[in-house]
Design a protein around this motif. Sequence first.
Motif, PDB file in Angstrom:
ATOM      1  N   VAL A 228       0.829  -1.202   0.000  1.00 19.27           N
ATOM      2  CA  VAL A 228       0.000   0.000   0.000  1.00 19.27           C
ATOM      3  C   VAL A 228       0.861   1.250   0.000  1.00 19.27           C
ATOM      4  CG1 VAL A 228      -1.943  -1.108   1.143  1.00 19.27           C
ATOM      5  CG2 VAL A 228      -0.207   0.032   2.522  1.00 19.27           C
ATOM      6  N   HIS A 229       0.274   2.327  -0.450  1.00 18.03           N
ATOM      7  CA  HIS A 229       0.906   3.642  -0.397  1.00 18.03           C
ATOM      8  C   HIS A 229       1.232   3.969   1.065  1.00 18.03           C
ATOM      9  CE1 HIS A 229       1.342   7.995  -0.760  1.00 18.03           C
ATOM     10  NE2 HIS A 229       1.383   7.864  -2.076  1.00 18.03           N
ATOM     11  N   PRO A 230       2.360   4.609   1.355  1.00 22.39           N
ATOM     12  CA  PRO A 230       2.710   4.915   2.756  1.00 22.39           C
ATOM     13  C   PRO A 230       1.604   5.646   3.508  1.00 22.39           C
ATOM     14  CG  PRO A 230       4.586   5.337   1.342  1.00 22.39           C
ATOM     15  CD  PRO A 230       3.443   5.002   0.419  1.00 22.39           C
ATOM     16  N   ASP A 231       0.906   6.570   2.855  1.00 25.12           N
ATOM     17  CA  ASP A 231      -0.171   7.299   3.519  1.00 25.12           C
ATOM     18  C   ASP A 231      -1.392   6.434   3.803  1.00 25.12           C
ATOM     19  OD1 ASP A 231       1.242   9.651   3.642  1.00 25.12           O
ATOM     20  OD2 ASP A 231       0.466  10.422   1.752  1.00 25.12           O
ATOM     21  N   THR A 232      -1.441   5.249   3.211  1.00 32.84           N
ATOM     22  CA  THR A 232      -2.604   4.368   3.355  1.00 32.84           C
ATOM     23  C   THR A 232      -2.397   3.286   4.413  1.00 32.84           C
ATOM     24  OG1 THR A 232      -3.117   4.775   1.023  1.00 32.84           O
ATOM     25  CG2 THR A 232      -4.208   2.918   2.010  1.00 32.84           C
ATOM     26  N   ARG A 233      -1.169   3.155   4.919  1.00 33.84           N
ATOM     27  CA  ARG A 233      -0.907   2.095   5.896  1.00 33.84           C
ATOM     28  C   ARG A 233      -1.779   2.180   7.143  1.00 33.84           C
ATOM     29  NH1 ARG A 233       5.551   2.794   5.103  1.00 33.84           N
ATOM     30  NH2 ARG A 233       5.713   1.708   3.091  1.00 33.84           N
ATOM     31  N   PRO A 234      -1.981   3.378   7.740  1.00 33.88           N
ATOM     32  CA  PRO A 234      -2.872   3.424   8.913  1.00 33.88           C
ATOM     33  C   PRO A 234      -4.293   2.981   8.587  1.00 33.88           C
ATOM     34  CG  PRO A 234      -1.541   5.408   8.776  1.00 33.88           C
ATOM     35  CD  PRO A 234      -1.349   4.680   7.483  1.00 33.88           C
ATOM     36  N   ALA A 235      -4.784   3.333   7.385  1.00 29.28           N
ATOM     37  CA  ALA A 235      -6.133   2.920   7.000  1.00 29.28           C
ATOM     38  C   ALA A 235      -6.220   1.410   6.843  1.00 29.28           C
ATOM     39  CB  ALA A 235      -6.529   3.612   5.694  1.00 29.28           C
ATOM     40  N   LEU A 236      -5.188   0.801   6.262  1.00 28.49           N
ATOM     41  CA  LEU A 236      -5.163  -0.653   6.138  1.00 28.49           C
ATOM     42  C   LEU A 236      -5.149  -1.312   7.509  1.00 28.49           C
ATOM     43  CD1 LEU A 236      -4.943  -3.264   4.521  1.00 28.49           C
ATOM     44  CD2 LEU A 236      -2.464  -2.913   4.392  1.00 28.49           C
ATOM     45  N   ALA A 237      -4.344  -0.772   8.422  1.00 25.35           N
ATOM     46  CA  ALA A 237      -4.296  -1.332   9.779  1.00 25.35           C
ATOM     47  C   ALA A 237      -5.666  -1.241  10.448  1.00 25.35           C
ATOM     48  CB  ALA A 237      -3.249  -0.596  10.608  1.00 25.35           C
ATOM     49  N   MET A 238      -6.372  -0.146  10.220  1.00 24.43           N
ATOM     50  CA  MET A 238      -7.693   0.013  10.808  1.00 24.43           C
ATOM     51  C   MET A 238      -8.677  -1.016  10.249  1.00 24.43           C
ATOM     52  SD  MET A 238     -10.031   3.457  10.987  1.00 24.43           S
ATOM     53  CE  MET A 238      -8.695   4.324  11.815  1.00 24.43           C
ATOM     54  N   LEU A 239      -8.633  -1.238   8.945  1.00 26.38           N
ATOM     55  CA  LEU A 239      -9.528  -2.226   8.350  1.00 26.38           C
ATOM     56  C   LEU A 239      -9.164  -3.642   8.794  1.00 26.38           C
ATOM     57  CD1 LEU A 239     -10.019  -0.885   4.709  1.00 26.38           C
ATOM     58  CD2 LEU A 239     -11.591  -0.742   6.646  1.00 26.38           C
ATOM     59  N   GLU A 240      -7.881  -3.925   8.941  1.00 26.22           N
ATOM     60  CA  GLU A 240      -7.478  -5.242   9.441  1.00 26.22           C
ATOM     61  C   GLU A 240      -7.989  -5.449  10.863  1.00 26.22           C
ATOM     62  OE1 GLU A 240      -3.391  -6.019   6.845  1.00 26.22           O
ATOM     63  OE2 GLU A 240      -3.275  -4.981   8.777  1.00 26.22           O
ATOM     64  N   ALA A 241      -8.000  -4.385  11.659  1.00 23.80           N
ATOM     65  CA  ALA A 241      -8.553  -4.493  13.012  1.00 23.80           C
ATOM     66  C   ALA A 241     -10.056  -4.733  12.986  1.00 23.80           C
ATOM     67  CB  ALA A 241      -8.240  -3.221  13.806  1.00 23.80           C
ATOM     68  N   GLU A 242     -10.701  -4.344  11.892  1.00 22.26           N
ATOM     69  CA  GLU A 242     -12.141  -4.596  11.733  1.00 22.26           C
ATOM     70  C   GLU A 242     -12.417  -6.020  11.251  1.00 22.26           C
ATOM     71  OE1 GLU A 242     -14.757  -2.910  12.389  1.00 22.26           O
ATOM     72  OE2 GLU A 242     -14.134  -0.826  12.642  1.00 22.26           O
ATOM     73  N   GLY A 243     -11.377  -6.746  10.845  1.00 18.93           N
ATOM     74  CA  GLY A 243     -11.551  -8.107  10.364  1.00 18.93           C
ATOM     75  C   GLY A 243     -11.336  -8.281   8.877  1.00 18.93           C
ATOM     76  N   PHE A 244     -10.928  -7.234   8.169  1.00 20.20           N
ATOM     77  CA  PHE A 244     -10.657  -7.346   6.738  1.00 20.20           C
ATOM     78  C   PHE A 244      -9.340  -8.093   6.516  1.00 20.20           C
ATOM     79  CE2 PHE A 244     -13.837  -4.128   6.673  1.00 20.20           C
ATOM     80  CZ  PHE A 244     -14.383  -4.102   5.398  1.00 20.20           C
ATOM     81  N   ARG A 245      -9.302  -8.892   5.443  1.00 26.51           N
ATOM     82  CA  ARG A 245      -8.114  -9.660   5.117  1.00 26.51           C
ATOM     83  C   ARG A 245      -7.850  -9.612   3.616  1.00 26.51           C
ATOM     84  NH1 ARG A 245      -7.630  -8.893   9.595  1.00 26.51           N
ATOM     85  NH2 ARG A 245      -7.410 -10.327  11.349  1.00 26.51           N
ATOM     86  N   HIS A 246      -6.564  -9.660   3.278  1.00 19.94           N
ATOM     87  CA  HIS A 246      -6.136  -9.700   1.879  1.00 19.94           C
ATOM     88  C   HIS A 246      -6.043 -11.151   1.437  1.00 19.94           C
ATOM     89  CE1 HIS A 246      -4.125  -8.904  -1.827  1.00 19.94           C
ATOM     90  NE2 HIS A 246      -2.959  -9.349  -1.433  1.00 19.94           N
ATOM     91  N   LYS A 247      -6.691 -11.488   0.319  1.00 21.93           N
ATOM     92  CA  LYS A 247      -6.720 -12.866  -0.161  1.00 21.93           C
ATOM     93  C   LYS A 247      -6.120 -13.008  -1.551  1.00 21.93           C
ATOM     94  CE  LYS A 247     -10.523 -14.288   2.821  1.00 21.93           C
ATOM     95  NZ  LYS A 247     -11.852 -14.965   2.915  1.00 21.93           N
ATOM     96  N   GLY A 248      -5.165 -12.127  -1.860  1.00 19.00           N
ATOM     97  CA  GLY A 248      -4.395 -12.304  -3.077  1.00 19.00           C
ATOM     98  C   GLY A 248      -4.852 -11.490  -4.271  1.00 19.00           C
ATOM     99  N   TYR A 249      -5.896 -10.666  -4.129  1.00 20.45           N
ATOM    100  CA  TYR A 249      -6.377  -9.863  -5.242  1.00 20.45           C
ATOM    101  C   TYR A 249      -5.747  -8.473  -5.169  1.00 20.45           C
ATOM    102  CZ  TYR A 249      -9.697 -13.639  -5.811  1.00 20.45           C
ATOM    103  OH  TYR A 249     -10.244 -14.880  -5.995  1.00 20.45           O
ATOM    104  N   VAL A 250      -5.204  -8.003  -6.304  1.00 20.71           N
ATOM    105  CA  VAL A 250      -4.509  -6.720  -6.336  1.00 20.71           C
ATOM    106  C   VAL A 250      -5.020  -5.884  -7.500  1.00 20.71           C
ATOM    107  CG1 VAL A 250      -2.431  -7.691  -5.257  1.00 20.71           C
ATOM    108  CG2 VAL A 250      -2.577  -7.552  -7.759  1.00 20.71           C
ATOM    109  N   ASP A 251      -4.785  -4.581  -7.369  1.00 18.95           N
ATOM    110  CA  ASP A 251      -5.242  -3.630  -8.372  1.00 18.95           C
ATOM    111  C   ASP A 251      -4.499  -3.820  -9.692  1.00 18.95           C
ATOM    112  OD1 ASP A 251      -6.846  -1.014  -8.827  1.00 18.95           O
ATOM    113  OD2 ASP A 251      -4.825  -0.529  -9.519  1.00 18.95           O
ATOM    114  N   LEU A 252      -5.212  -3.574 -10.777  1.00 19.33           N
ATOM    115  CA  LEU A 252      -4.661  -3.757 -12.107  1.00 19.33           C
ATOM    116  C   LEU A 252      -3.589  -2.729 -12.453  1.00 19.33           C
ATOM    117  CD1 LEU A 252      -6.047  -6.096 -13.625  1.00 19.33           C
ATOM    118  CD2 LEU A 252      -7.111  -4.401 -15.113  1.00 19.33           C
ATOM    119  N   PHE A 253      -3.662  -1.554 -11.828  1.00 24.53           N
ATOM    120  CA  PHE A 253      -2.804  -0.454 -12.246  1.00 24.53           C
ATOM    121  C   PHE A 253      -1.619  -0.200 -11.315  1.00 24.53           C
ATOM    122  CE2 PHE A 253      -7.165   0.942 -13.696  1.00 24.53           C
ATOM    123  CZ  PHE A 253      -7.041   0.365 -14.948  1.00 24.53           C
TER     124      PHE A 253
END
Length: 378
Positions: A228-253
Amino acid sequence: MIIRPIAHQDLPALQAIAIESGPGFTSLIDDHEFLVNRIQHSIDSFACPVQSPGQQSYLFVLEDEASGEIMGTTGIEASVGLSSPLYHYHRSRVVHHSRELDLFNSVEVLNMCNHYTGCTEICTLYLRPRFRRAHAGKLLSKVRFLFMAQHPQRFADTVIAEMRGVSDGAGESPFWNWLQAHFVDLDFATVTQLSGAGNKGFIAELMPKYPLYTNLLSEPARAVIGQVHPDTRPALAMLEAEGFRHKGYVDLFDGGPTVEAERDQIHSIAGSVPCRIQAIARDTAVLNRAPASAQGDLLAIANTRCEGFRATLTRQAVYLPEHDVLQVPAALARSLNLDDSAQARFVRLAPAAIGRQSHTRTGPGQTRQPRQEFRYAL
């Protein structure tokens, strides 16, 4: 700070946000007609009676009550990929094995797919730099879950978030630079603007349709896949604390990760508390009046409306679970368009300060949140 549905009067602020956020923020682009249509579509979505998720789009703004200025935005797409394909790359591995030669090789590949078609997407979260303050980013993120908890029929069972991938200050993406050099001779800003405006035909026409072996990519491109973009790391951490998980899908661009969670298992949805409001004035008879100086748990509180939705933060609320009553100052109730005895919903964002009594009790599934605030999430 008050969160409310966007209105046409917010167009100048939304255009400023589209400019400030820069390339890679594909859910907002600096195009007047696009933004006008985005606002109108949101207004229509809030006003429309819904029994199952469709092509509704809900866009909220965070407003500074004192100045009336728009501090940021946050949004929800009810069901993505229905009118325009939602493309991702999926990371997986293939094995090349020759028993005769006794050779074995496992390599990573990227396959283009439409796996998340029909899912709900949380998106368009941006907190303007000059309005960074404690908990503003949290409110922008959490308010979407309060709205989903109150109106579950409007949203799919699976919720996703496309996290902004790595790009530099000039808007250059290492991942896209490799694709541009070999397949699509358009710069990163152009392709993100085309995609954000819904012009995705070039993806089917020009992007590679067969698996991409990642060991053929440049080292800079490989290094940012799933990052993730450096400015987006806190947002990712927040979503992970909500129970979100990455399952291998990434943006095309930009190769940024997409994370997912089951709607009803998101912590702020499962742990949100429906309640009845008691608006407290100086002369109101109450069962449990907190001292004027008391600071309780930090709560995000929302009314239960759709078109007239309002939400805010407070430490001045007292929850009485035995009565299912949330006592709030009368002025705060008015700012949320809540009459006395009206229904509301809240979720705890942070406990009371150490050494002070907490007056609230929330449901199960609460998770300690990161302290760092953020500019944008996705």
